[in-house]
Design a protein around this motif. Structure first.
Motif, mmCIF file in Angstrom:
data_model
loop_
_atom_site.group_PDB
_atom_site.id
_atom_site.type_symbol
_atom_site.label_atom_id
_atom_site.label_comp_id
_atom_site.label_asym_id
_atom_site.label_seq_id
_atom_site.Cartn_x
_atom_site.Cartn_y
_atom_site.Cartn_z
ATOM 1 N N GLY A 1 0.814 -1.214 0.000
ATOM 2 C CA GLY A 1 0.000 0.000 0.000
ATOM 3 C C GLY A 1 0.850 1.267 0.000
ATOM 4 N N ILE A 2 0.181 2.381 -0.230
ATOM 5 C CA ILE A 2 0.837 3.687 -0.190
ATOM 6 C C ILE A 2 0.888 4.145 1.261
ATOM 7 C CG2 ILE A 2 0.634 6.102 -0.926
ATOM 8 C CD1 ILE A 2 -0.886 5.088 -3.381
ATOM 9 N N ALA A 3 2.011 4.715 1.637
ATOM 10 C CA ALA A 3 2.162 5.194 3.007
ATOM 11 C C ALA A 3 1.124 6.280 3.291
ATOM 12 C CB ALA A 3 3.569 5.748 3.204
ATOM 13 N N GLU A 4 0.542 6.235 4.469
ATOM 14 C CA GLU A 4 -0.461 7.227 4.845
ATOM 15 C C GLU A 4 0.234 8.441 5.430
ATOM 16 O OE1 GLU A 4 -3.696 5.786 7.160
ATOM 17 O OE2 GLU A 4 -3.863 3.966 5.982
ATOM 18 N N ARG A 5 0.578 9.368 4.564
ATOM 19 C CA ARG A 5 1.206 10.605 5.007
ATOM 20 C C ARG A 5 0.782 11.713 4.051
ATOM 21 N NH1 ARG A 5 6.302 8.038 2.711
ATOM 22 N NH2 ARG A 5 6.465 9.033 0.693
ATOM 23 N N ASN A 6 0.922 12.936 4.500
ATOM 24 C CA ASN A 6 0.559 14.074 3.659
ATOM 25 C C ASN A 6 1.556 14.213 2.515
ATOM 26 O OD1 ASN A 6 -1.568 14.686 5.322
ATOM 27 N ND2 ASN A 6 -0.396 16.110 6.567
ATOM 28 N N PHE A 7 1.054 14.623 1.376
ATOM 29 C CA PHE A 7 1.927 14.906 0.246
ATOM 30 C C PHE A 7 1.339 16.078 -0.530
ATOM 31 C CE2 PHE A 7 -0.560 13.364 -3.331
ATOM 32 C CZ PHE A 7 -1.461 12.519 -2.698
ATOM 33 N N GLU A 8 2.150 16.661 -1.361
ATOM 34 C CA GLU A 8 1.719 17.819 -2.134
ATOM 35 C C GLU A 8 2.204 17.666 -3.559
ATOM 36 O OE1 GLU A 8 3.221 22.335 -2.207
ATOM 37 O OE2 GLU A 8 2.254 21.770 -0.323
ATOM 38 N N ARG A 9 1.334 17.984 -4.503
ATOM 39 C CA ARG A 9 1.690 17.930 -5.922
ATOM 40 C C ARG A 9 1.213 19.226 -6.563
ATOM 41 N NH1 ARG A 9 4.367 14.674 -9.893
ATOM 42 N NH2 ARG A 9 3.788 15.767 -11.769
ATOM 43 N N LYS A 10 2.087 19.901 -7.300
ATOM 44 C CA LYS A 10 1.724 21.168 -7.928
ATOM 45 C C LYS A 10 1.727 21.017 -9.439
ATOM 46 C CE LYS A 10 3.560 24.048 -4.264
ATOM 47 N NZ LYS A 10 4.403 25.197 -3.910
ATOM 48 N N PHE A 11 0.789 21.714 -10.086
ATOM 49 C CA PHE A 11 0.683 21.704 -11.535
ATOM 50 C C PHE A 11 0.667 23.137 -12.030
ATOM 51 C CE2 PHE A 11 -1.338 17.821 -10.130
ATOM 52 C CZ PHE A 11 -0.809 16.877 -10.987
ATOM 53 N N GLN A 12 1.320 23.377 -13.137
ATOM 54 C CA GLN A 12 1.297 24.689 -13.771
ATOM 55 C C GLN A 12 0.187 24.678 -14.813
ATOM 56 O OE1 GLN A 12 3.464 27.206 -12.950
ATOM 57 N NE2 GLN A 12 2.400 28.594 -14.298
ATOM 58 N N LEU A 13 -0.821 25.506 -14.633
ATOM 59 C CA LEU A 13 -1.925 25.575 -15.583
ATOM 60 C C LEU A 13 -1.579 26.547 -16.702
ATOM 61 C CD1 LEU A 13 -4.990 25.724 -13.177
ATOM 62 C CD2 LEU A 13 -4.082 23.743 -14.373
ATOM 63 N N GLY A 14 -2.153 26.305 -17.865
ATOM 64 C CA GLY A 14 -1.932 27.183 -19.003
ATOM 65 C C GLY A 14 -2.592 28.538 -18.790
ATOM 66 N N ASP A 15 -2.297 29.465 -19.696
ATOM 67 C CA ASP A 15 -2.894 30.797 -19.624
ATOM 68 C C ASP A 15 -4.408 30.701 -19.753
ATOM 69 O OD1 ASP A 15 -0.383 31.879 -19.426
ATOM 70 O OD2 ASP A 15 -0.212 32.310 -21.569
ATOM 71 N N HIS A 16 -5.105 31.507 -18.970
ATOM 72 C CA HIS A 16 -6.566 31.646 -19.020
ATOM 73 C C HIS A 16 -7.291 30.356 -18.639
ATOM 74 C CE1 HIS A 16 -5.373 35.270 -21.034
ATOM 75 N NE2 HIS A 16 -4.862 34.583 -22.031
ATOM 76 N N VAL A 17 -6.656 29.482 -17.850
ATOM 77 C CA VAL A 17 -7.301 28.256 -17.366
ATOM 78 C C VAL A 17 -7.551 28.419 -15.873
ATOM 79 C CG1 VAL A 17 -7.050 25.770 -17.010
ATOM 80 C CG2 VAL A 17 -6.180 26.818 -19.098
ATOM 81 N N LYS A 18 -8.784 28.104 -15.451
ATOM 82 C CA LYS A 18 -9.080 28.196 -14.019
ATOM 83 C C LYS A 18 -9.739 26.904 -13.553
ATOM 84 C CE LYS A 18 -13.618 30.405 -14.241
ATOM 85 N NZ LYS A 18 -14.434 31.502 -13.775
ATOM 86 N N VAL A 19 -9.577 26.612 -12.279
ATOM 87 C CA VAL A 19 -10.167 25.420 -11.668
ATOM 88 C C VAL A 19 -11.590 25.776 -11.262
ATOM 89 C CG1 VAL A 19 -10.011 23.780 -9.763
ATOM 90 C CG2 VAL A 19 -7.926 24.641 -10.836
ATOM 91 N N ILE A 20 -12.561 24.998 -11.731
ATOM 92 C CA ILE A 20 -13.954 25.277 -11.372
ATOM 93 C C ILE A 20 -14.514 24.247 -10.389
ATOM 94 C CG2 ILE A 20 -14.507 26.580 -13.451
ATOM 95 C CD1 ILE A 20 -15.795 24.065 -14.601
ATOM 96 N N GLY A 21 -13.763 23.186 -10.123
ATOM 97 C CA GLY A 21 -14.231 22.199 -9.165
ATOM 98 C C GLY A 21 -13.245 21.054 -9.017
ATOM 99 N N ALA A 22 -13.359 20.324 -7.922
ATOM 100 C CA ALA A 22 -12.498 19.159 -7.681
ATOM 101 C C ALA A 22 -13.238 18.189 -6.777
ATOM 102 C CB ALA A 22 -11.183 19.594 -7.046
#
Length: 69
Positions: A14-35
């Motif tokens: 299994g995957i270790a149960e710990r906090n992790f962070e992943r960052k993504f660079q979005l293109g120009d004029h792209v916004k997150v509307i939900g997750a």
């Protein structure tokens, strides 16, 4: 016993149960509307909004002929 430890075979690890962070660079004029998180998968809804000034424009070009009458 040292021999017992080296003889182990894992079918699933299994995957270790710990906090992790992943960052993504979005293109120009792209916004997150939900997750959402479903069955361990992160689903992210994105929307691309191109400003009017950057959209292609249609410009009519005349023939340049003069009609004399």
């Amino acid at each position: 016993n040292k021999e017992d430890k080296t003889d182990r075979k894992f079918i699933h690890q299994g995957i270790a149960e710990r906090n992790f962070e992943r960052k993504f660079q979005l293109g120009d004029h792209v916004k997150v509307i939900g997750a959402s998180l479903e069955n361990g998968l992160l689903l992210i809804d994105l929307e691309r909004e191109v400003p009017e000034a950057l959209k292609p424009r249609k410009i009519e070009i005349g023939t340049g002929r003069l009609i004399e009458g």
